[in-house]
Scaffold this motif. Structure first.
Motif, mmCIF file in Angstrom:
data_model
loop_
_atom_site.group_PDB
_atom_site.id
_atom_site.type_symbol
_atom_site.label_atom_id
_atom_site.label_comp_id
_atom_site.label_asym_id
_atom_site.label_seq_id
_atom_site.Cartn_x
_atom_site.Cartn_y
_atom_site.Cartn_z
ATOM 1 N N SER A 164 0.920 -1.001 -0.257
ATOM 2 C CA SER A 164 -0.199 -0.152 -0.085
ATOM 3 C C SER A 164 0.467 1.247 -0.222
ATOM 4 O O SER A 164 2.157 1.524 0.721
ATOM 5 N N ARG A 165 0.316 1.837 -1.208
ATOM 6 C CA ARG A 165 1.224 3.923 -1.345
ATOM 7 C C ARG A 165 0.598 4.637 -0.389
ATOM 8 O O ARG A 165 1.267 5.713 0.399
ATOM 9 N N ILE A 166 -0.598 4.450 -0.030
ATOM 10 C CA ILE A 166 -1.261 5.664 0.203
ATOM 11 C C ILE A 166 -1.694 5.446 1.882
ATOM 12 O O ILE A 166 -2.624 3.993 2.432
ATOM 13 N N LYS A 167 -1.879 6.029 2.982
ATOM 14 C CA LYS A 167 -2.516 6.108 4.733
ATOM 15 C C LYS A 167 -3.064 6.985 4.297
ATOM 16 O O LYS A 167 -2.826 8.258 3.865
ATOM 17 N N LEU A 168 -4.570 7.082 4.900
ATOM 18 C CA LEU A 168 -5.420 8.128 5.087
ATOM 19 C C LEU A 168 -5.641 8.353 6.728
ATOM 20 O O LEU A 168 -5.795 7.096 7.493
ATOM 21 N N GLU A 169 -5.581 9.414 7.179
ATOM 22 C CA GLU A 169 -6.384 9.392 9.031
ATOM 23 C C GLU A 169 -7.711 10.582 8.266
ATOM 24 O O GLU A 169 -8.009 11.036 8.228
ATOM 25 N N VAL A 170 -8.291 9.507 9.902
ATOM 26 C CA VAL A 170 -9.866 9.404 9.497
ATOM 27 C C VAL A 170 -9.768 10.706 10.896
ATOM 28 O O VAL A 170 -8.747 10.692 12.046
ATOM 29 N N THR A 171 -10.739 11.411 10.068
ATOM 30 C CA THR A 171 -10.572 13.203 10.896
ATOM 31 C C THR A 171 -12.216 13.756 11.799
ATOM 32 O O THR A 171 -11.599 14.323 12.451
ATOM 33 N N ASP A 172 -13.089 12.469 10.927
ATOM 34 C CA ASP A 172 -14.056 13.275 11.496
ATOM 35 C C ASP A 172 -14.848 11.787 11.912
ATOM 36 O O ASP A 172 -15.022 11.269 10.559
ATOM 37 N N ILE A 173 -16.135 11.799 12.801
ATOM 38 C CA ILE A 173 -17.332 10.600 11.645
ATOM 39 C C ILE A 173 -18.359 11.426 12.369
ATOM 40 O O ILE A 173 -18.525 12.366 13.289
ATOM 41 N N ARG A 174 -19.017 10.811 11.253
ATOM 42 C CA ARG A 174 -20.795 11.026 11.664
ATOM 43 C C ARG A 174 -21.389 10.439 10.600
ATOM 44 O O ARG A 174 -21.428 9.913 9.844
ATOM 45 N N VAL A 175 -22.802 9.863 11.372
ATOM 46 C CA VAL A 175 -24.221 9.613 11.061
ATOM 47 C C VAL A 175 -25.481 10.630 9.950
ATOM 48 O O VAL A 175 -25.265 11.315 10.218
ATOM 49 N N GLU A 176 -25.473 10.427 8.849
ATOM 50 C CA GLU A 176 -25.763 10.872 8.022
ATOM 51 C C GLU A 176 -26.739 10.355 7.093
ATOM 52 O O GLU A 176 -26.496 8.893 6.889
ATOM 53 N N ARG A 177 -28.107 11.193 6.865
ATOM 54 C CA ARG A 177 -29.016 9.917 5.880
ATOM 55 C C ARG A 177 -28.401 10.007 4.305
ATOM 56 O O ARG A 177 -27.642 11.402 4.420
ATOM 57 N N VAL A 178 -28.470 9.396 3.661
ATOM 58 C CA VAL A 178 -28.128 9.335 2.259
ATOM 59 C C VAL A 178 -28.864 10.551 1.250
ATOM 60 O O VAL A 178 -27.490 11.966 1.034
ATOM 61 N N GLN A 179 -29.872 11.128 1.682
ATOM 62 C CA GLN A 179 -30.616 12.201 0.774
ATOM 63 C C GLN A 179 -29.916 13.374 1.575
ATOM 64 O O GLN A 179 -30.160 14.569 1.297
ATOM 65 N N ASP A 180 -29.163 13.512 2.891
ATOM 66 C CA ASP A 180 -28.219 14.512 3.693
ATOM 67 C C ASP A 180 -27.199 15.346 3.316
ATOM 68 O O ASP A 180 -26.612 16.343 3.873
ATOM 69 N N ILE A 181 -26.873 14.430 1.861
ATOM 70 C CA ILE A 181 -25.637 15.294 1.634
ATOM 71 C C ILE A 181 -25.822 16.112 0.681
ATOM 72 O O ILE A 181 -26.216 16.032 0.707
ATOM 73 N N THR A 182 -24.464 17.618 1.596
ATOM 74 C CA THR A 182 -24.898 18.433 0.223
ATOM 75 C C THR A 182 -23.884 18.565 -1.017
ATOM 76 O O THR A 182 -23.533 17.239 -1.148
#
Length: 159
Positions: free
Chosen positions: A124-142
């Motif tokens: 693997s060459r890509i590492k990502l850091e989790v910075t935020d977690i939230r619960v949302e419904r699909v239809q609420d995506i902006t």
């Protein structure tokens, strides 16, 4: 709690978006899905004890396997060079080609392609850091969230 490293699978298109800097968010479905009674669900997001994140409804707690600070190592489709060995020891370091970068014309000679699910951590060459977690419904995506998911602007029209 201790930071964890976990694998996360991305398609070749999404890996390209990450490398281009277009993908800054990702979403994963809640498993198991909450039970919806009478056409509605009441969700209360919260920070659970012991640094676990999730939400709860009337029936149970839904625990997110990720938390801020965790490192996600990206699994992507790749080709790894075949390496001969002597009594189990490799003769040389394996070479990794990544599908998102495009394979050279002669890649099939001496390489074994691996689907993303079978990519080893060391490749693997890509590492990502989790910075935020939230619960949302699909239809609420902006709309901004949609673009942050890595949509290719050349193939989509922004309103």
């Amino acid at each position: 709690m201790k930071q964890k490293e976990r694998p996360i699978i991305f398609s070749t298109k999404m890996v390209k978006a990450i490398l281009d800097g277009r993908k800054t968010q990702t979403r994963r479905p809640i498993k198991p899905q909450p039970v919806i009674s009478f056409g509605a669900i009441k969700v209360k997001p919260h920070d659970l004890e012991n640094g676990k994140y999730g939400f709860f409804d009337e029936n149970r707690d839904y625990i997110c396997p990720y938390r801020p600070g965790d490192i996600l190592w990206v699994r992507e489709t790749c080709a790894i060079s075949r390496v001969g060995d002597v009594e189990g020891a490799p003769l040389c370091e394996p070479i990794v080609l990544y599908k998102a970068d495009g394979y050279p014309d002669d890649w099939k000679s001496g390489y074994i392609q691996r689907p993303s699910i079978f990519m080893p951590k060391w490749a693997s060459r890509i590492k990502l850091e989790v910075t935020d977690i939230r619960v949302e419904r699909v239809q609420d995506i902006t709309e901004d969230d949609i673009w942050a998911e890595g949509i290719d602007p050349g193939k989509a029209k922004k309103r």
